[in-house]
Design a protein around this motif. Structure first.
Motif, PDB file in Angstrom:
ATOM      1  N   THR A   1       1.149   3.191  -3.650  1.00 48.15           N
ATOM      2  CA  THR A   1       0.045   3.913  -3.022  1.00 48.15           C
ATOM      3  C   THR A   1      -0.169   3.344  -1.630  1.00 48.15           C
ATOM      4  N   ILE A   2      -0.176   4.235  -0.639  1.00 53.72           N
ATOM      5  CA  ILE A   2      -0.320   3.819   0.756  1.00 53.72           C
ATOM      6  C   ILE A   2      -1.662   4.317   1.273  1.00 53.72           C
ATOM      7  N   ALA A   3      -2.502   3.390   1.719  1.00 55.78           N
ATOM      8  CA  ALA A   3      -3.827   3.733   2.235  1.00 55.78           C
ATOM      9  C   ALA A   3      -3.752   3.940   3.743  1.00 55.78           C
ATOM     10  N   ILE A   4      -3.956   5.182   4.183  1.00 57.54           N
ATOM     11  CA  ILE A   4      -3.932   5.526   5.611  1.00 57.54           C
ATOM     12  C   ILE A   4      -5.225   6.253   5.969  1.00 57.54           C
ATOM     13  N   ASN A   5      -5.854   5.811   7.043  1.00 62.72           N
ATOM     14  CA  ASN A   5      -7.207   6.247   7.408  1.00 62.72           C
ATOM     15  C   ASN A   5      -8.111   6.100   6.194  1.00 62.72           C
TER      16      ASN A   5
END
Length: 255
Positions: free
Chosen positions: A147-151
């Motif tokens: 899981t990649i957290a962007i903004n």
């Protein structure tokens, strides 16, 4: 030299059997800090460090199955990172696009399922389309859940979740009396993920920086001095092993 997950898959060989770490964390979340300082120490621009940090992600993702880590969540860009210079922000957005283009095939073939969390409305439409395409391309995978957290910001996530919950109450889909601490998580970006067992922050800073505020209520934390581009699978392994020695009581006591 040990094969990567991708190399093993492409060679048509069975995945190696490894002895999992006793009591290993099922879900690890990482605040990948220190890219800029790493670059500055080498007399290079900050974006050089971000590119080095992106390369480090692959090694850590590939090591997860060896240590029994099913879920890995990484903090790539926060809602506060927009305060950085326009050059750095633009460079990071371009890096995200390049990462997706470069890594999609390897992620698919290595059995990695990718999800993105955060508010996508402020992101470039081309980038969000690429993010969605990557999620679809890997949705059948289950070897590692990345899981990649962007903004992403924890407070922003809770605020957005609360608005959706309030809308359901207003429309009669949910009774106010039914709202409890089990209800809100169903509206969070992470509603399909287990809460993190272990949160790691690199670079020597000892704060959580608005990351997974609700989900990490009972997570174990490790604050380490290593800058993210220098974070190795060996150090990751040591942290996972250390986690197995912790006594997690969740507010209770042993009889």
């Amino acid at each position: 030299m040990a094969r990567s997950l991708q190399e093993t898959h492409m060679a048509g060989l069975p995945q190696p059997q490894v002895e999992l770490i006793p009591g290993c964390p099922r879900h690890v979340a990482i605040i990948m800090d220190g890219n800029g300082r790493w670059a500055t120490q080498r007399g290079r621009p900050r974006l050089y460090g971000h590119h080095a940090g992106a390369r480090r992600v692959r090694e850590i993702v590939e090591s997860c199955p060896e240590f029994g880590v099913d879920y890995l969540t990484i903090f790539a860009f926060s809602t506060e990172n927009w305060k950085r210079t326009q050059v750095e922000v633009a460079g990071l957005m371009n890096l995200f696009r390049r990462y997706i283009i470069k890594e999609t095939r390897a992620l698919v073939e290595s059995g990695v399922r990718v999800r993105f969390i955060g508010d996508r409305l402020r992101l470039d439409k081309k980038l969000t389309a690429m993010m969605s395409d990557l999620e679809v391309a890997t949705q059948q995978n289950s070897r590692v859940n990345l899981t990649i957290a962007i903004n992403y910001g924890g407070r922003d996530e809770v605020a957005r979740a609360t608005r959706r919950l309030a809308q359901d109450v207003a429309e009669g889909k949910l009774s106010p009396d039914a709202v409890d601490e089990e209800t809100l998580p169903r509206y969070l970006d992470t509603h399909v993920l287990p809460d993190p067992d272990l949160v790691i922050r690199t670079s020597g800073e000892a704060r959580i920086s608005n990351f997974l505020l609700w989900q990490s209520a009972y997570s174990e934390y490790e604050f380490i001095d290593t800058l993210w581009p220098d974070f190795t699978r060996e150090e990751f392994q040591l942290l996972c092993e250390s986690f197995g020695c912790r006594d997690r009581r969740y507010g209770g006591v042993k009889a």
